[in-house]
Design a protein around this motif. Structure first.
Motif, mmCIF file in Angstrom:
data_model
loop_
_atom_site.group_PDB
_atom_site.id
_atom_site.type_symbol
_atom_site.label_atom_id
_atom_site.label_comp_id
_atom_site.label_asym_id
_atom_site.label_seq_id
_atom_site.Cartn_x
_atom_site.Cartn_y
_atom_site.Cartn_z
ATOM 1 N N ASP A 245 -6.951 -32.883 7.379
ATOM 2 C CA ASP A 245 -8.404 -33.002 7.410
ATOM 3 C C ASP A 245 -8.838 -33.803 8.640
ATOM 4 O OD1 ASP A 245 -11.015 -32.717 6.701
ATOM 5 O OD2 ASP A 245 -10.991 -34.180 5.076
ATOM 6 N N GLY A 246 -8.143 -33.559 9.741
ATOM 7 C CA GLY A 246 -8.427 -34.285 10.975
ATOM 8 C C GLY A 246 -9.241 -33.443 11.941
ATOM 9 N N GLU A 247 -9.154 -33.798 13.221
ATOM 10 C CA GLU A 247 -9.856 -33.029 14.257
ATOM 11 C C GLU A 247 -8.993 -33.077 15.512
ATOM 12 O OE1 GLU A 247 -14.114 -33.492 14.344
ATOM 13 O OE2 GLU A 247 -14.083 -33.286 16.523
ATOM 14 N N LEU A 248 -8.383 -31.945 15.833
ATOM 15 C CA LEU A 248 -7.470 -31.911 16.981
ATOM 16 C C LEU A 248 -7.992 -30.965 18.043
ATOM 17 C CD1 LEU A 248 -3.921 -31.706 15.297
ATOM 18 C CD2 LEU A 248 -4.988 -33.692 16.380
ATOM 19 N N LYS A 249 -7.674 -31.307 19.296
ATOM 20 C CA LYS A 249 -7.950 -30.397 20.409
ATOM 21 C C LYS A 249 -6.615 -30.026 21.018
ATOM 22 C CE LYS A 249 -12.413 -31.713 22.316
ATOM 23 N NZ LYS A 249 -13.034 -32.219 23.557
ATOM 24 N N LEU A 250 -6.389 -28.731 21.206
ATOM 25 C CA LEU A 250 -5.131 -28.287 21.804
ATOM 26 C C LEU A 250 -5.369 -27.831 23.237
ATOM 27 C CD1 LEU A 250 -3.394 -26.222 18.976
ATOM 28 C CD2 LEU A 250 -3.563 -28.681 19.268
ATOM 29 N N VAL A 251 -4.534 -28.330 24.140
ATOM 30 C CA VAL A 251 -4.628 -27.936 25.548
ATOM 31 C C VAL A 251 -3.615 -26.815 25.807
ATOM 32 C CG1 VAL A 251 -4.315 -28.745 27.942
ATOM 33 C CG2 VAL A 251 -5.276 -30.279 26.204
ATOM 34 N N ASP A 252 -4.023 -25.792 26.541
ATOM 35 C CA ASP A 252 -3.174 -24.632 26.865
ATOM 36 C C ASP A 252 -2.781 -23.858 25.606
ATOM 37 O OD1 ASP A 252 -2.163 -22.986 28.806
ATOM 38 O OD2 ASP A 252 -0.252 -24.029 29.021
ATOM 39 N N CYS A 253 -3.732 -23.722 24.689
ATOM 40 C CA CYS A 253 -3.472 -23.017 23.422
ATOM 41 C C CYS A 253 -3.746 -21.515 23.610
ATOM 42 C CB CYS A 253 -4.391 -23.574 22.342
ATOM 43 S SG CYS A 253 -4.323 -22.652 20.806
ATOM 44 N N PRO A 254 -2.747 -20.657 23.404
ATOM 45 C CA PRO A 254 -2.949 -19.212 23.635
ATOM 46 C C PRO A 254 -3.670 -18.554 22.455
ATOM 47 C CG PRO A 254 -0.688 -19.624 22.946
ATOM 48 C CD PRO A 254 -1.389 -20.948 22.929
ATOM 49 N N LEU A 255 -4.955 -18.837 22.355
ATOM 50 C CA LEU A 255 -5.750 -18.405 21.196
ATOM 51 C C LEU A 255 -5.738 -16.880 21.019
ATOM 52 C CD1 LEU A 255 -7.385 -19.782 19.024
ATOM 53 C CD2 LEU A 255 -9.422 -19.540 20.438
ATOM 54 N N ASP A 256 -5.752 -16.148 22.142
ATOM 55 C CA ASP A 256 -5.793 -14.682 22.049
ATOM 56 C C ASP A 256 -4.546 -14.117 21.377
ATOM 57 O OD1 ASP A 256 -8.172 -14.814 23.320
ATOM 58 O OD2 ASP A 256 -7.385 -14.272 25.304
ATOM 59 N N GLU A 257 -3.451 -14.867 21.443
ATOM 60 C CA GLU A 257 -2.203 -14.381 20.834
ATOM 61 C C GLU A 257 -2.079 -14.837 19.388
ATOM 62 O OE1 GLU A 257 -1.386 -12.783 23.242
ATOM 63 O OE2 GLU A 257 -1.634 -13.939 25.077
ATOM 64 N N LEU A 258 -3.103 -15.514 18.895
ATOM 65 C CA LEU A 258 -3.014 -16.109 17.551
ATOM 66 C C LEU A 258 -4.020 -15.507 16.580
ATOM 67 C CD1 LEU A 258 -2.506 -19.834 18.622
ATOM 68 C CD2 LEU A 258 -0.998 -18.583 17.098
ATOM 69 N N ASP A 259 -4.484 -14.298 16.886
ATOM 70 C CA ASP A 259 -5.552 -13.686 16.072
ATOM 71 C C ASP A 259 -5.255 -13.670 14.574
ATOM 72 O OD1 ASP A 259 -7.206 -13.255 18.139
ATOM 73 O OD2 ASP A 259 -6.749 -11.122 18.395
ATOM 74 N N ALA A 260 -4.036 -13.208 14.226
ATOM 75 C CA ALA A 260 -3.721 -13.032 12.803
ATOM 76 C C ALA A 260 -3.738 -14.380 12.081
ATOM 77 C CB ALA A 260 -2.363 -12.364 12.641
ATOM 78 N N LEU A 261 -3.183 -15.409 12.720
ATOM 79 C CA LEU A 261 -3.182 -16.739 12.099
ATOM 80 C C LEU A 261 -4.597 -17.286 12.000
ATOM 81 C CD1 LEU A 261 -1.838 -19.391 11.094
ATOM 82 C CD2 LEU A 261 -1.767 -20.117 13.483
ATOM 83 N N VAL A 262 -5.333 -17.183 13.114
ATOM 84 C CA VAL A 262 -6.672 -17.772 13.140
ATOM 85 C C VAL A 262 -7.572 -17.102 12.101
ATOM 86 C CG1 VAL A 262 -8.746 -18.046 14.564
ATOM 87 C CG2 VAL A 262 -6.511 -18.645 15.487
#
Ligand code: UD1
Length: 417
Positions: A245-262
């Motif tokens: 229940d935190g708040e994290l920022k990820l640097v260099d996160c390949p969001l486009d490759e994570l569609d199914a998880l997201v």
């Protein structure tokens, strides 16, 4: 052997840099066997599997250096044999079959070991290489392959195997003529390998789709290449933000490759957003909800995120299910999560998870790489102390995990067992 001690209950806050991808770096390093001159790879994670691969390259006649996150590799005189001592610790070693057969017309590679997550045969690699003219015998635990030069062929994989597709991409790059690969794995790491090979002069079209065409070339030459960021490490930290229940920022996160998880995380009520500065923010958007998940080849839900998402589902409201369709034995984390108070019912390849209000810290044992990550995640949210033993698995796949988690507030430390 080392263990991790975690005092749970801290909401993680801050920024985590995502490392280079282990599963992209491994085949790319092995593909260096094909290039003439000195290859320079950046964004290579400092992990046990990478060090093992560098040792393997050295034994096969490729000199390497590794400083910070940059590897240089230069072939000085190729040898065809990958010994059992190395291969037993890392299944990806079997990827040197393709390059060695392509260049030396001979390869002798011990049958692989690696994570204990099912039988994991290599029959599809061998069958495909046979279509290109290779012949194999099994000799004292070694696969011994020979050919009179690989020849382009049309190959239809029975299953979209990641390693099999990668092995054949390398073999076909230096084969005579054109190879058409069908029912290929579409994982982003396959695309990264193809991009690297093309940067070395290979002629590969269609990587990332299920049909890939490779026009063989006489030789490949060295290039400089940056390995893609690790989508599974990034996914694990997305779950870390949500579970605490935190708040994290990820640097260099390949969001486009994570569609199914997201999309599953969003169904669970987790906010995942790309920020203006390019970082990816994760936090809960409300009460966590259970979901139903089935692992599939890419672009489906990745089996490598199954254990971590299960940890999150353990503390969600209501129930959900996870069906594992890629590996038959990838539920070893279930009984360990149970020791922390999780309510999971396992039947065949499906885990039914009923959320509980609170997990409780316990001594637990890691059994494979992603299972270890799920136990760490559970430990971050559990009440009290969790001791995760046998974390050598974790060291195979997560760069500086306890350092990255400590930096965002987690109470986590490494101790000798
Ligand atoms: C790669 C990843 C691993 C990930 C997996 C699936 C690396 C180093 N590892 O493993 O983290 O979990 O993809 O996304 O990139 N199979 C056969 N015969 C074969 C080859 C595979 O039966 O010749 C079966 C395997 O047993 C397994 C399934 O096919 O059940 C998927 O295997 P594959 O896609 O080949 O995974 P890996 O390349 O081993």
């Amino acid at each position: 052997m080392d263990k991790l001690i975690i005092e749970g209950g801290v909401k993680l806050k801050g920024t985590i840099p995502v490392s280079g991808s282990k599963n992209a770096a491994l085949p790319i390093l092995i593909a260096c066997l094909l290039a003439q001159g000195t290859v320079r790879l950046t964004n290579v994670p400092r992990l046990r599997d990478i060090f093992t691969t560098l040792k393997l390259l050295n034994i096969l006649g490729c000199e390497t250096t590794f400083e910070d996150n940059t590897v240089t590799a230069r072939v000085t005189g190729l040898k065809p044999e990958a010994p059992y001592e190395l291969v037993k610790t890392m299944r990806a070693s079997v990827l040197c079959l393709g390059p060695l057969l392509g260049l030396l017309h001979e390869a002798k590679v011990a049958l692989p070991g690696g994570c204990a997550i099912g039988a994991r045969p290599v029959d599809l690699h061998l069958k495909a290489l046979e279509r290109m003219g290779a012949r194999f015998i099994l000799d004292s635990g070694y696969i011994h392959g020979i050919c009179g030069g690989l020849i382009g062929a049309r190959i239809v994989f029975d299953f979209p195997t990641v390693g099999g597709t990668e092995n054949l991409l390398m073999a076909a790059s230096v084969a005579k003529g054109c190879t058409i690969l069908e029912n290929c794995a579409r994982e982003p790491e396959v695309v990264d390998l193809a991009n690297f090979l093309n940067a070395c002069g290979a002629r590969i079209c269609g990587a990332g789709t299920s049909v890939i065409q490779v026009e063989g070339v006489r030789q490949l030459s060295a290039c400089e290449y940056r390995v893609m960021p690790d989508r599974i490490e990034a996914g694990t930290y997305l779950v870390a933000g949500a579970i605490t229940d935190g708040e994290l920022k990820l640097v260099d996160c390949p969001l486009d490759e994570l569609d199914a998880l997201v999309s599953k995380l969003r169904e669970m009520n987790v906010l995942v957003e790309r920020q203006e500065d390019g970082t990816v923010l994760v936090r809960r958007g409300g009460e966590l909800l259970g979901v139903d998940v089935t692992t599939q080849p890419h672009p489906g839900f990745p089996t490598d995120m199954q254990a971590q998402l299960m940890a999150l589902m353990c503390v969600a409201s209501g129930s959900g299910s996870i069906q594992e369709k890629i590996f038959e034995n990838r539920f070893m984390h279930v009984s360990e999560l149970g020791r922390m108070g999780a309510r999971i019912n396992l039947k065949d390849r499906t885990a039914m998870v009923r959320g509980v209000p609170q997990l409780v810290g316990a001594p637990v044992m890691a059994s494979d790489l992603r299972a270890s990550a799920s136990l760490v995640l559970a430990g971050l949210v559990a009440q009290g102390t969790t001791e995760v033993a046998r974390i050598y698995h974790l060291d195979r796949g997560y760069e500086r995990m306890e350092e990255k988690l400590s930096a965002v507030g987690a109470r986590i430390r490494r101790e000798k067992e």
